[in-house]
Design a protein around this motif. Structure first.
Motif, PDB file in Angstrom:
ATOM      1  N   ILE A 173       3.399  11.221  -5.600  1.00 49.94           N
ATOM      2  CA  ILE A 173       4.440  11.869  -6.405  1.00 49.94           C
ATOM      3  C   ILE A 173       3.873  12.299  -7.750  1.00 49.94           C
ATOM      4  CG2 ILE A 173       6.586  11.444  -7.680  1.00 49.94           C
ATOM      5  CD1 ILE A 173       7.496   9.730  -5.285  1.00 49.94           C
ATOM      6  N   ALA A 174       3.046  11.439  -8.332  1.00 48.48           N
ATOM      7  CA  ALA A 174       2.439  11.784  -9.619  1.00 48.48           C
ATOM      8  C   ALA A 174       1.570  13.025  -9.496  1.00 48.48           C
ATOM      9  CB  ALA A 174       1.617  10.607 -10.134  1.00 48.48           C
ATOM     10  N   LYS A 175       0.839  13.157  -8.411  1.00 51.60           N
ATOM     11  CA  LYS A 175       0.009  14.350  -8.196  1.00 51.60           C
ATOM     12  C   LYS A 175       0.874  15.598  -8.032  1.00 51.60           C
ATOM     13  CE  LYS A 175      -4.026  12.043  -6.149  1.00 51.60           C
ATOM     14  NZ  LYS A 175      -3.649  10.644  -6.418  1.00 51.60           N
ATOM     15  N   PHE A 178       6.259  18.923  -1.053  1.00 51.04           N
ATOM     16  CA  PHE A 178       5.396  17.751  -0.926  1.00 51.04           C
ATOM     17  C   PHE A 178       6.085  16.534  -1.534  1.00 51.04           C
ATOM     18  CE2 PHE A 178       1.923  15.037  -2.465  1.00 51.04           C
ATOM     19  CZ  PHE A 178       1.064  14.999  -1.384  1.00 51.04           C
ATOM     20  N   ARG A 179       6.630  16.682  -2.742  1.00 50.46           N
ATOM     21  CA  ARG A 179       7.308  15.566  -3.413  1.00 50.46           C
ATOM     22  C   ARG A 179       8.541  15.120  -2.643  1.00 50.46           C
ATOM     23  NH1 ARG A 179       8.964  16.541  -9.570  1.00 50.46           N
ATOM     24  NH2 ARG A 179      10.586  17.854  -8.634  1.00 50.46           N
ATOM     25  N   ALA A 180       9.312  16.061  -2.129  1.00 53.00           N
ATOM     26  CA  ALA A 180      10.529  15.711  -1.394  1.00 53.00           C
ATOM     27  C   ALA A 180      10.217  14.927  -0.129  1.00 53.00           C
ATOM     28  CB  ALA A 180      11.310  16.973  -1.046  1.00 53.00           C
ATOM     29  N   MET A 181       9.137  15.290   0.555  1.00 62.85           N
ATOM     30  CA  MET A 181       8.778  14.566   1.770  1.00 62.85           C
ATOM     31  C   MET A 181       8.383  13.128   1.455  1.00 62.85           C
ATOM     32  SD  MET A 181       6.733  17.496   3.953  1.00 62.85           S
ATOM     33  CE  MET A 181       6.710  16.537   5.458  1.00 62.85           C
ATOM     34  N   ILE A 182       7.669  12.927   0.351  1.00 66.02           N
ATOM     35  CA  ILE A 182       7.301  11.571  -0.046  1.00 66.02           C
ATOM     36  C   ILE A 182       8.552  10.779  -0.414  1.00 66.02           C
ATOM     37  CG2 ILE A 182       5.964  10.177  -1.675  1.00 66.02           C
ATOM     38  CD1 ILE A 182       4.302  12.780  -2.191  1.00 66.02           C
ATOM     39  N   ARG A 192       0.827  -1.203   0.000  1.00 64.26           N
ATOM     40  CA  ARG A 192       0.000   0.000   0.000  1.00 64.26           C
ATOM     41  C   ARG A 192       0.862   1.253   0.000  1.00 64.26           C
ATOM     42  NH1 ARG A 192      -3.774   0.496   5.008  1.00 64.26           N
ATOM     43  NH2 ARG A 192      -1.788   0.758   6.087  1.00 64.26           N
ATOM     44  N   ASP A 193       1.883   1.271   0.843  1.00 66.99           N
ATOM     45  CA  ASP A 193       2.708   2.467   0.956  1.00 66.99           C
ATOM     46  C   ASP A 193       3.437   2.760  -0.349  1.00 66.99           C
ATOM     47  OD1 ASP A 193       1.849   2.601   3.533  1.00 66.99           O
ATOM     48  OD2 ASP A 193       3.742   1.966   4.443  1.00 66.99           O
ATOM     49  N   TRP A 194       4.031   1.737  -0.955  1.00 63.73           N
ATOM     50  CA  TRP A 194       4.757   1.923  -2.217  1.00 63.73           C
ATOM     51  C   TRP A 194       3.831   2.533  -3.266  1.00 63.73           C
ATOM     52  CZ3 TRP A 194       9.801   1.037  -3.939  1.00 63.73           C
ATOM     53  CH2 TRP A 194       9.986   1.001  -5.317  1.00 63.73           C
ATOM     54  N   ASN A 195       2.661   1.934  -3.434  1.00 60.47           N
ATOM     55  CA  ASN A 195       1.729   2.399  -4.469  1.00 60.47           C
ATOM     56  C   ASN A 195       1.228   3.812  -4.195  1.00 60.47           C
ATOM     57  OD1 ASN A 195       1.934  -0.016  -5.865  1.00 60.47           O
ATOM     58  ND2 ASN A 195       0.182  -0.939  -4.818  1.00 60.47           N
ATOM     59  N   ARG A 196       0.877   4.081  -2.952  1.00 55.86           N
ATOM     60  CA  ARG A 196       0.301   5.389  -2.652  1.00 55.86           C
ATOM     61  C   ARG A 196       1.349   6.496  -2.686  1.00 55.86           C
ATOM     62  NH1 ARG A 196      -4.466   4.788   1.888  1.00 55.86           N
ATOM     63  NH2 ARG A 196      -5.780   3.346   0.705  1.00 55.86           N
ATOM     64  N   LEU A 251      12.694   3.969   3.697  1.00 53.82           N
ATOM     65  CA  LEU A 251      12.150   2.612   3.752  1.00 53.82           C
ATOM     66  C   LEU A 251      12.899   1.646   2.845  1.00 53.82           C
ATOM     67  CD1 LEU A 251       8.321   3.387   3.711  1.00 53.82           C
ATOM     68  CD2 LEU A 251       9.582   2.330   5.605  1.00 53.82           C
ATOM     69  N   TRP A 252      13.168   2.068   1.609  1.00 52.93           N
ATOM     70  CA  TRP A 252      13.656   1.131   0.600  1.00 52.93           C
ATOM     71  C   TRP A 252      15.029   1.478   0.037  1.00 52.93           C
ATOM     72  CZ3 TRP A 252       8.310   2.752  -0.069  1.00 52.93           C
ATOM     73  CH2 TRP A 252       7.395   1.792   0.391  1.00 52.93           C
ATOM     74  N   GLY A 253      15.631   2.554   0.469  1.00 53.28           N
ATOM     75  CA  GLY A 253      16.952   2.918  -0.009  1.00 53.28           C
ATOM     76  C   GLY A 253      16.917   3.691  -1.303  1.00 53.28           C
ATOM     77  N   SER A 254      16.170   3.185  -2.274  1.00 56.50           N
ATOM     78  CA  SER A 254      16.017   3.891  -3.538  1.00 56.50           C
ATOM     79  C   SER A 254      14.695   3.489  -4.172  1.00 56.50           C
ATOM     80  CB  SER A 254      17.179   3.586  -4.487  1.00 56.50           C
ATOM     81  OG  SER A 254      17.146   2.235  -4.905  1.00 56.50           O
ATOM     82  N   PHE A 255      14.342   4.191  -5.239  1.00 48.73           N
ATOM     83  CA  PHE A 255      13.054   4.024  -5.893  1.00 48.73           C
ATOM     84  C   PHE A 255      13.172   4.667  -7.269  1.00 48.73           C
ATOM     85  CE2 PHE A 255      13.333   7.691  -3.173  1.00 48.73           C
ATOM     86  CZ  PHE A 255      13.022   8.744  -4.029  1.00 48.73           C
ATOM     87  N   PRO A 256      12.218   4.457  -8.158  1.00 53.00           N
ATOM     88  CA  PRO A 256      12.284   5.155  -9.448  1.00 53.00           C
ATOM     89  C   PRO A 256      12.010   6.651  -9.250  1.00 53.00           C
ATOM     90  CG  PRO A 256      10.844   3.228  -9.568  1.00 53.00           C
ATOM     91  CD  PRO A 256      11.109   3.486  -8.113  1.00 53.00           C
ATOM     92  N   VAL A 257      12.979   7.470  -9.575  1.00 51.04           N
ATOM     93  CA  VAL A 257      12.788   8.917  -9.480  1.00 51.04           C
ATOM     94  C   VAL A 257      12.010   9.381 -10.713  1.00 51.04           C
ATOM     95  CG1 VAL A 257      13.906  11.176  -9.488  1.00 51.04           C
ATOM     96  CG2 VAL A 257      14.822   9.330  -8.068  1.00 51.04           C
ATOM     97  N   ILE A 258      10.772   9.786 -10.489  1.00 51.24           N
ATOM     98  CA  ILE A 258       9.888  10.212 -11.574  1.00 51.24           C
ATOM     99  C   ILE A 258       9.508  11.665 -11.333  1.00 51.24           C
ATOM    100  CG2 ILE A 258       7.723   9.785 -12.778  1.00 51.24           C
ATOM    101  CD1 ILE A 258       7.836   6.914 -11.607  1.00 51.24           C
ATOM    102  N   THR A 259       9.907  12.530 -12.240  1.00 51.70           N
ATOM    103  CA  THR A 259       9.623  13.962 -12.071  1.00 51.70           C
ATOM    104  C   THR A 259       8.810  14.531 -13.227  1.00 51.70           C
ATOM    105  OG1 THR A 259      11.709  14.542 -13.138  1.00 51.70           O
ATOM    106  CG2 THR A 259      11.735  14.314 -10.730  1.00 51.70           C
ATOM    107  N   THR A 260       8.463  13.691 -14.191  1.00 53.41           N
ATOM    108  CA  THR A 260       7.684  14.144 -15.337  1.00 53.41           C
ATOM    109  C   THR A 260       6.331  13.447 -15.330  1.00 53.41           C
ATOM    110  OG1 THR A 260       8.666  12.425 -16.729  1.00 53.41           O
ATOM    111  CG2 THR A 260       9.736  14.590 -16.719  1.00 53.41           C
TER     112      THR A 260
END
Length: 510
Positions: A125-127, A159-163, A116-120, A170-179
């Protein structure tokens, strides 16, 4: 190949029409408290890839604030579950495959909370990206003035930076999506699909993006407003920079001190004289004692008559004493934490952190005298995303690592004086290791049940030392399933995410 992609489009469409929410035992019926309400047409419009005008930008910003305030499962409930029950501060509290692994150190990729956390987080971030990119488009079209555009964008970046910071921890890294990705169709799927399912960025790239967003926000976000501490402001950016620079991958203690001091020097930001004011409940008014506390850097508020459902997950909600008090509650204070308060003689903070009630279950304690976390005791309590005591103690930690033991002790003693405790004794400040230990201990007592303990242990590199010992000295814990080791500092990437995105790789040890 095209047929495979068309099948994927159908799957994506089907997935978008389904929703998942945590089913709080033993509640069987879904309500607006446990299931997201249907989106309105306006929300769908706001999430479109293009903001059509200035009002759409303002509405998108308002949507971000609503997400921050009202989507409590991943923004707060799960944050506390990891920060407290996955540390020595708390037990899971209730039963269930989604929560017990946090206490027993048996979290795996199938855990529904992590999924749930990963998806939300990615949805949020998309918002934020809609606002950030949309503002740039409106500015280029002349539909926004430069100053307003920068301020709107800066709040989206905060907002994006806090997410992203939560995801990095939690996971060390993730896909950085800014577009903003284009809508997938049968005609463009080969081009667009990779933007929906990219690989994880490196840890360095993740933190570079977080820091870049925060530095921009420090320049252009609104000034701090003592009368409204719910806003994403320059001071929020500075507090977040202090926290980010304290983390292991990018630790820079001079930067921690620099930004912590900026926060401490902000007009209107100072410790509340009484610790109880932060958490107090006014029985006559049926409301919290105070909003916009002098200590709050970023608060979330609920007004009387429109409260937050989260309090009844932890114990009694004082505005409705018996409401949902028939089943075991999450995040139960541990014997080890309670003993730590007692050894310190810390009655002030203990009385605001732990409360005893009689109940009908005895999972961890006798039902007649059962302890519950107390900092979220009503639906109208402030929720502190950032408060000054945290930042002061982060600066104390940085000063200890820099070898400035006197400065570190002075900061810790400032917090202790508010708690009516004596200054640290000489044996606690006699060496760098002792001082670091004293700061970690003070953070435990000051910030208990606020979700910081697990991250404090990770940041200081003492997870194995503290948590493997916790099971030996705390007979009330559920049996430990596996020892903590060097791979325990990061949690597993959810299996649902791995299944959806073949470009993701699992963290070591899972």
């Amino acid at each position: 190949m095209k047929a495979i992609y068309k099948t994927m489009i159908i799957g994506l469409t089907t997935a978008s029409l389904t929703a998942c929410s945590l089913d709080y035992e033993p509640i069987s019926a879904r309500t607006e408290l446990t299931e997201e309400v249907n989106k309105t047409e306006r929300e769908d419009e706001l999430e479109a890839s293009t903001l059509k005008d200035r009002q759409a930008a303002l509405d998108q910003l308002a949507l971000l604030y609503e997400q921050f305030r009202n989507r409590q499962e991943h923004w707060h409930l799960d944050y506390l579950l990891v920060g407290e029950s996955h540390s020595d501060n708390a037990y899971a509290g209730t039963t269930g495959a989604e929560v017990e692994p946090y206490e027993t150190n048996s979290i795996d990729a199938s855990n529904s909370v992590l999924s749930r956390d990963w998806n939300r987080y990615l949805e949020d971030i998309a918002k934020a990206n809609v606002l950030i990119n949309g503002v740039d488009d409106l500015l280029a079209k002349g539909q926004l003035q430069d100053a307003e555009a920068r301020q709107l964008k800066a709040q989206g970046e905060l907002f994006r930076a806090m997410i992203m910071f939560n995801m990095a921890r939690l996971w060390g890294s993730f896909p950085v999506i800014t577009t903003i990705a284009k809508t997938i169709t049968a005609e463009n799927i080969e081009e667009v699909y990779p933007t929906y399912y990219p690989p994880r960025s490196t840890t360095e790239e993740c933190y570079q993006q977080i820091i870049s967003d925060l530095l921009d926000a420090e320049k252009y976000a609104p000034d701090f407003n003592s009368a409204d501490r719910t806003l994403m402001t320059k001071t929020v950016a500075q507090a977040m920079l202090a926290k980010v620079y304290a983390e292991r991958p990018v630790q820079d203690y001079q930067k921690v001190v620099e930004y912590a001091q900026k926060v401490r020097n902000t007009a209107g930001v100072e410790l509340e004289p009484e610790f109880s004011t932060l958490w107090g409940w006014d029985e006559e008014k049926k409301d919290c004692v105070k909003r916009n506390t002098s200590e709050g850097i970023l608060e979330v508020h609920w007004s009387a008559g429109a409260g937050n459902w989260e309090s009844w997950m932890y114990g009694r909600c004082l505005e409705d004493y018996d409401y949902y008090f028939t089943w075991a509650k999450w995040i139960t204070p541990s014997r080890d934490l309670i003993s730590d308060f007692q050894r310190e003689g810390d009655e002030v903070r203990f009385n605001e952190t732990v409360v005893y009630y009689a109940c009908t279950w005895s999972n961890y304690y006798p039902a007649s005298n059962y302890p519950f976390m107390y900092k979220y005791r009503s639906g109208y309590n402030n929720q502190y995303k950032l408060r000054l005591a945290d930042i002061i103690l982060l600066e104390a930690e940085a000063q200890a690592y820099l070898g400035n033991l006197s400065q570190s002790a002075t900061l810790v003693n400032q917090i202790r004086q508010r708690a009516k405790l004596p200054n640290l004794t000489a044996d606690k400040t006699s060496s760098q290791d002792k001082m670091k230990e004293a700061v970690l201990h003070e953070r435990r007592l000051e910030l208990a049940m606020e979700g910081e303990r697990w991250y404090d242990l990770c940041r200081n590199g003492v997870v194995e030392e503290y948590l493997n010992a916790a099971y030996a000295k705390d007979a009330g814990r559920l049996p430990q399933k596996k020892l903590f080791n060097e791979n325990s500092y990061l949690l597993p990437i959810p299996q649902t995410a791995l299944d959806e995105n073949v470009n993701l790789e699992q963290n070591p040890g899972y």
